[in-house]
Design a protein around this motif. Sequence first.
Motif, short mmCIF file in Angstrom:
data_model
loop_
_atom_site.label_atom_id
_atom_site.label_comp_id
_atom_site.label_asym_id
_atom_site.label_seq_id
_atom_site.Cartn_x
_atom_site.Cartn_y
_atom_site.Cartn_z
N ASP A 157 6.60 14.32 -19.16
CA ASP A 157 6.10 15.14 -20.25
C ASP A 157 4.83 15.78 -19.83
O ASP A 157 3.77 15.44 -20.29
CB ASP A 157 5.76 14.27 -21.65
N PRO A 158 4.67 16.63 -18.88
CA PRO A 158 3.47 17.21 -18.44
C PRO A 158 2.82 18.03 -19.47
O PRO A 158 1.55 18.00 -19.32
CB PRO A 158 4.08 18.13 -17.11
N GLY A 159 3.34 18.69 -20.15
CA GLY A 159 2.79 19.36 -21.42
C GLY A 159 1.72 18.64 -22.14
O GLY A 159 0.67 19.04 -22.64
N LEU A 160 2.20 17.24 -22.43
CA LEU A 160 1.15 16.44 -23.16
C LEU A 160 -0.34 16.34 -22.44
O LEU A 160 -1.18 16.30 -23.03
CB LEU A 160 1.89 15.09 -23.45
N VAL A 161 0.12 15.85 -21.20
CA VAL A 161 -1.00 15.57 -20.39
C VAL A 161 -2.08 17.14 -20.17
O VAL A 161 -3.18 16.94 -20.23
CB VAL A 161 -0.78 15.30 -18.69
N GLN A 162 -1.14 18.01 -20.09
CA GLN A 162 -2.05 19.29 -19.81
C GLN A 162 -2.74 19.90 -21.27
O GLN A 162 -3.95 19.97 -21.15
CB GLN A 162 -1.14 20.67 -19.71
N GLN A 163 -2.25 19.42 -22.39
CA GLN A 163 -2.94 19.79 -23.75
C GLN A 163 -4.11 18.75 -23.92
O GLN A 163 -5.12 18.97 -24.27
CB GLN A 163 -1.65 19.28 -24.81
N GLY A 184 0.56 6.18 -21.54
CA GLY A 184 1.17 7.29 -21.93
C GLY A 184 1.42 8.28 -20.67
O GLY A 184 1.24 7.80 -19.58
N PRO A 185 2.00 9.52 -21.07
CA PRO A 185 1.90 10.10 -22.29
C PRO A 185 3.37 9.60 -23.09
O PRO A 185 4.30 9.24 -22.31
CB PRO A 185 1.92 11.49 -22.09
#
Length: 742
Positions: free
Chosen positions: A147-153, A115-116
Amino acid sequence: MSTVATTDSPPHHGAKSPKSKSPKTRPTQRPPSSRILLRPRLFLIVVVTLVFVVVLLVQGYVNAVGKAGTGHPAGAYDRVPDAIRNGGSMIDATHSPARSYAVPAKTVALTFDDGPDPQWTPQILATLRKYHVHATFFAVGARVLKDPGLVQQAHADGNEIGIHTFSHPDLTQLSPADRQDQLSRTQLAIAGATGTTSALLRPPYSSSASALDNDDWSVVQDVGRHGYLTVLTDRDSLDWERPGVSKIIRNATPDNTDGAIILMHDAGGDRSETVQALNKLIPALQSRGYAFRTVTEALAAATGVSVADEKKRTDAPASAVDHWRGWGLSLAARIADGIVATLLVLLGIVGVLVVIRLVLMMIIAWRHARKRHRPGWNWGPPTTDPVSVIVPAYNEKEGIAQTLQSLAASAHPEIEVIVIDDGSTDGTAQIARALALPDVRVVSIPNGGKANALNHGLELARHDLVVMLDGDTVFEAATIGRLIRPFADPKVGAVAGNVKVANRARMVARWQHVEYVIGFNIDRRMYDVLQCMPTVPGACGAFRRSALVEVGGMSDDTLAEDTDLTMALCRAGWQVVYEETARGWTEAPTSVGQLWRQRYRWSYGTMQAMWKHRRAIVERGASGRFGRLGLLGLALFQVVLPVFAPLIDILAVDGLVFFNPVTTAVGWVAMLALQFVGAILAFRLDREKFGPLWALPLQQFVYRQLMYAIIIQSIVTALAGTRLRWHKLRRFGAAVAPSSTR
């Protein structure tokens, strides 16, 4: 009949003449050393091209993720220590000797690879939150950038992020330097997304410790020297095979009270079965007393070290520099993705329109040809009216003799030839007079441009039917008679002839020959049927004098006076037709520089004419018909498409390098094949030999890109508000009509 050779001549009285244009001095030819491109425009084109190339490189860099596979075949394992092969799934080779650690009993660590993914990762995160469980996500760096936001989440939820390389290669097939490049780029992506770095690595295509061979062990030792802990697998759910929810659960469930690192995936395909399996597996293991831990927590439990101490190396804060570098790279990747996605949509639309247009053009051209050859079809009674032939000549010493001799050999019963020497400095007028041909007048005027020369010729013309040709064009004996034949229909105001390339020996000229045949026999047939002919070529065209007078004669408002005049005639309601049997043989440029100058002027002049007649788009009647069919078609396929067309080729190269080369090649070959079919049809309609078509594939790589570059430069010039100067081409007197067609 006697020869008339004058230095000046008054207008013919008794015939209404078009409005005379004020002379404008045509600039002399630039020295060979002068630049074709102005530096500011060249700079702008280069900058835009470089920006687009960078965008594609970034987009390809981010999206070149390896496909699912099995890795390298298993090999010898004699150099792998028995303690490692028979040990646990967490291997610490940062010190010597290397040690492995097993997950404690009644403990599981859920791990997710690849992923992500914007569809499946959020669903898996929601499931983990639902059961208050944390997991370890081994992320692919290229996907983190997208998709950095998914990893951050995921990180904010308490999950930890591990490294699964940047583009998912088999690390055993890479050099040590390339391995470190894969890992460092992934670290940068994670740092940009979470502000942390990770020391946890799961090599792609790895499995359990017992499957390690010598090559795998070499990788484990190499990454260990750089501070990475290798995390393998105890239980492989095989969810990537999509075996069914029950099978995934059985594969993932530990035996008895064994601890385990469980392998699943949150990307790489349809992961709906994985999500369903998690919703059953987690509560089932919880009911058996299993504790869910991250890999770091499981490692701490196995080593007896505190979780906080273990996290100091597995989940350490990134430096501010790395964080902002990773953030910037991620932003660039998303911008590049957005630009390319938008372009792909636009190019898809353009591609569909091009295919539809090409198919329609071939159908219309075929029907046009069948109609013209249908028994009993004709324009009306044969036209034998006298004809005035106007030849504007500016420094045409190389070809003027052949031009006039071909006109003298015309089979039409009555013609007068008026040569307008437009201030030539090379002896053109003297050569024309020295021929002493009957019914030829040579008139010398101060240099004032082609439009002015043609208008002067119209003032001198005695007949209502007027043929115009350039001083480097040769007519066949039957050309004039065939060219004026459509005037039997009183609605016809102009006739476009069939311009042929005479000098076809060199490759540049041969490409133009192919282009001329396709353009005249496909494009002009379609324009004829749709009654929206945009151009009667200056090299071979005929006009009704009354039609010319109605629209005010030739205009010097644009550099494409023939296109400007034709558009004015169409807007005035005159029918403009194509007569393919009326052939004029012209000398095409044989060098890239000369071709650039010619086409640059044509392209820029055509855009000027389109802008001048833009109101036709909203008008009614014949003008509106021409505007909505002719002008919009030109705007779309002669301006917009050439701007995007180079992007198609660049994207094709991008696809060959970064994506599926087979699919890309098949698509490109299919488009070329369709163009080849159109070319074969055009050559057949024009009764040309198919031999030159061997140059068509090469034409796609060189000539077509050159034409697109000229269009783009013309657009930049137009947007800059610069008025282009006239470029006089160098001629060699190579325009000769084949004797068999005379």
